[in-house]
Design an enzyme around this catalytic site. Structure first.
Site, PDB file in Angstrom:
ATOM      1  N   ASP A   1       0.856  -1.183   0.000  1.00  0.00           N
ATOM      2  CA  ASP A   1       0.000   0.000   0.000  1.00  0.00           C
ATOM      3  C   ASP A   1       0.894   1.236   0.000  1.00  0.00           C
ATOM      4  OD1 ASP A   1       0.477   0.868   2.995  1.00  0.00           O
ATOM      5  OD2 ASP A   1       0.070  -1.294   3.020  1.00  0.00           O
TER       6      ASP A   1
ATOM      7  N   ASP B   1       0.705   3.503   2.480  1.00  0.00           N
ATOM      8  CA  ASP B   1       0.508   4.022   3.828  1.00  0.00           C
ATOM      9  C   ASP B   1      -0.663   5.017   3.767  1.00  0.00           C
ATOM     10  OD1 ASP B   1       1.283   3.836   6.531  1.00  0.00           O
ATOM     11  OD2 ASP B   1       2.355   5.723   6.404  1.00  0.00           O
TER      12      ASP B   1
END
Length: 346
Positions: free
Chosen positions: A217, A219
């Protein structure tokens, strides 16, 4: 060049990356350590005829949160099992546009933002090693091992970033947006919750440690991008776990074919207590596997080091069984002149 040193690979699997099926002829082994029990059973087996030991960092049911992982016990158990190398996998968030979810990062530096974790195996416990170990940390990861992982990943066509700085937070919560933006300004490339203190303890124990970080991802720093959540992390891990497994399956036989004597010797130079503890571990293995003559030769080789440590009153009882200690002390008494003999010779 093939090493005369016996190579055994420890594998610590992170979230979604601890599949025991990568091992052939696997058996479970439950152990205890001076620091308590490791996260789960050690899964002992082979990968393409190379001895390996797999450990699930968070337990096989993923029930241990990052702050509560017994990192000391995990490293001690793998070291005690005879591992020379430690290859680990970890999920991480990307702090850089160019590191996309699904990419592999072979990290080479860390920034520590943890607050609750023991970062040494010399912690004063009765059975731990004595003294204080001020281990250098300029190069936390084993660069030779990292090079093998990078070469293998490239050869497989996996998108791989050859270096990167990981920032380890305490967890279990994820970062705030302000924190994520600050970490980017600090120069961190990815973020996770487990590299520290694992890499520190592995280096203290003289293990060649390298990490395969899987970006899952962005974050929460990136605008117009969904913020990190557990469901998305696990989804990305499941879709890309085969990359990490394939890298391990290819890299491990290559590592076994290399000469690691100098590398491991250099790792241990900063902790003489670990050198002697390691010799004790080898001696225990010899008692089980080699002939009496081989054990006699190994014992003779150890005497000079043991004498020095007995003078320094280092408690070897914690590293060798009582019968071995009795033998060593008998040899010590035999080799050293008695007090009366010293007096006779002036």
């Amino acid at each position: 060049m093939t090493s005369n040193m016996h190579i055994k690979i420890g594998i610590i699997g992170g979230s979604g990356l601890d599949d025991p099926d990568i091992l052939e002829g696997r058996t479970e082994k439950y152990v205890d350590t001076p620091f308590g029990k490791p996260s789960d059973a050690l899964i002992v087996g082979k990968i393409k005829n190379v001895e390996c030991v797999l450990l699930a960092r968070h337990g096989r049911q993923h029930t241990i949160m990052p702050s509560n992982v017994n990192y000391q016990a995990n490293i001690w158990a793998l070291w005690e099992e005879g591992c020379t190398h430690l290859l680990v996998t970890t999920a991480c968030g990307s702090l850089r546009e160019e590191i996309q979810p699904g990419d592999i990062v072979i990290i080479d530096q860390f920034i520590d933002r943890t607050t609750k974790r023991s970062q040494t195996l010399h912690d004063g416990r009765a059975r731990s090693l004595p003294g204080v170990c001020h281990i250098p940390m300029a190069e936390p990861f084993c660069n030779r091992t990292r090079d093998v992982l990078v070469e293998v990943a490239r050869g497989m066509g996996v998108k791989c970033h050859t270096r990167g700085t990981v920032l380890t937070i305490e967890g279990p919560r994820f970062s705030s947006r302000a924190e994520s933006l600050m970490f980017r300004q600090w120069g961190a490339d990815v973020i996770n919750m487990t590299t520290v203190p694992e890499v520190v303890l592995a280096k203290e124990a003289g293990l060649c440690y390298a990490s395969i970080a899987m970006a899952t991802d962005y974050d929460c720093w990136k605008e117009h991008e969904e913020a990190v959540c557990v469901d998305n992390v696990m989804k990305t891990m499941k879709e890309n776990a085969n990359k990490a497994s394939s890298i391990l399956l290819t890299a491990i036989p290559q590592i076994c074919q290399m000469d690691w004597s100098h590398t491991i010797k250099a790792l241990k130079v900063h902790s003489p207590q670990w050198r002697m503890a390691g010799k004790g571990r080898e001696l225990r293995s010899d008692m089980q596997q080699t002939s009496v003559a081989g054990l006699r030769n190994r014992t003779r080789d150890l005497l000079s080091g043991i004498r020095a440590y007995m003078i320094a009153e280092v408690p070897f009882d914690d590293f060798w069984p009582k019968p071995v200690m009795t033998t060593f002390r008998a040899v010590w008494v035999f080799k050293m002149p008695s007090a009366s003999a010293k007096e006779q010779h002036g």
